[in-house]
Motif scaffolding. Structure first.
Motif, PDB file in Angstrom:
ATOM      1  N   TYR A   1       2.232   1.764  -3.421  1.00  0.00           N
ATOM      2  CA  TYR A   1       1.166   2.239  -4.304  1.00  0.00           C
ATOM      3  C   TYR A   1       0.986   3.754  -4.163  1.00  0.00           C
ATOM      4  N   ARG A   2       1.286   4.281  -2.972  1.00  0.00           N
ATOM      5  CA  ARG A   2       1.183   5.727  -2.729  1.00  0.00           C
ATOM      6  C   ARG A   2       2.452   6.474  -3.141  1.00  0.00           C
TER       7      ARG A   2
ATOM      8  N   VAL B   1       0.838  -1.202   0.000  1.00  0.00           N
ATOM      9  CA  VAL B   1       0.000   0.000   0.000  1.00  0.00           C
ATOM     10  C   VAL B   1       0.871   1.249   0.000  1.00  0.00           C
ATOM     11  N   THR B   2       1.962   1.221   0.750  1.00  0.00           N
ATOM     12  CA  THR B   2       2.871   2.364   0.804  1.00  0.00           C
ATOM     13  C   THR B   2       3.543   2.581  -0.551  1.00  0.00           C
TER      14      THR B   2
END
Length: 146
Positions: free
Chosen positions: A23-24, A20-21
């Motif tokens: 993806y950001r 998720v990190t």
């Protein structure tokens, strides 16, 4: 077996957070999170988790830690009694002019004399009078207008 499962679950959760990190677009933080999340799996594969869990759940290990703690407390208690006890055998003699609360570093050493001469010029002229000592300071102060 349970400890290994928990470590694998923590690693999987860490890898999910890293994804998720990433993806950001925070790739440096994602790489760091990935490194931290791989540590528990590495510990499981090396057998370290099994060794630690076997040690933690053994009652004899806890008894051993308790005995080590008791020994430490006994050592510290004897040191405190030795330092504060009223009847110490090797008490240092009092030195004239010394603080009453502090002991001498070298109790058998003599008290230093307050000579009037300078060590560098021991054989030359005698030391200046106290009034002459402040003449340098007065000259500096006058130079700066004080």
């Amino acid at each position: 077996m349970l400890a290994e499962t928990i470590c694998c679950a923590v690693s999987a959760a860490g890898l999910g957070i890293a994804a998720v990190t990433a993806y950001r677009k925070r790739f440096l933080a994602a790489t760091r999170i990935t490194a931290y999340s791989l540590v528990p799996v590495g510990l499981v594969l090396t057998g370290m988790v099994e060794w630690v869990s076997g040690m933690v759940f053994e009652p004899t290990v806890w008894i051993g830690f308790g005995l080590l703690g008791l020994a430490w407390v006994l050592f510290m208690t004897t040191r405190a009694v030795e330092r504060r006890g009223p009847g110490r055998a090797g008490k240092a003699p009092k030195v004239a002019g010394a603080d009453p609360g502090r002991e001498a570093v070298a109790p058998d050493a003599s008290v230093p004399s307050l000579g009037t001469g300078d060590r560098r010029n021991a054989g030359s002229a005698p030391a200046a009078a106290p009034e002459d000592d402040f003449s340098d300071i007065e000259a500096i102060l006058k130079k700066h207008g004080i």
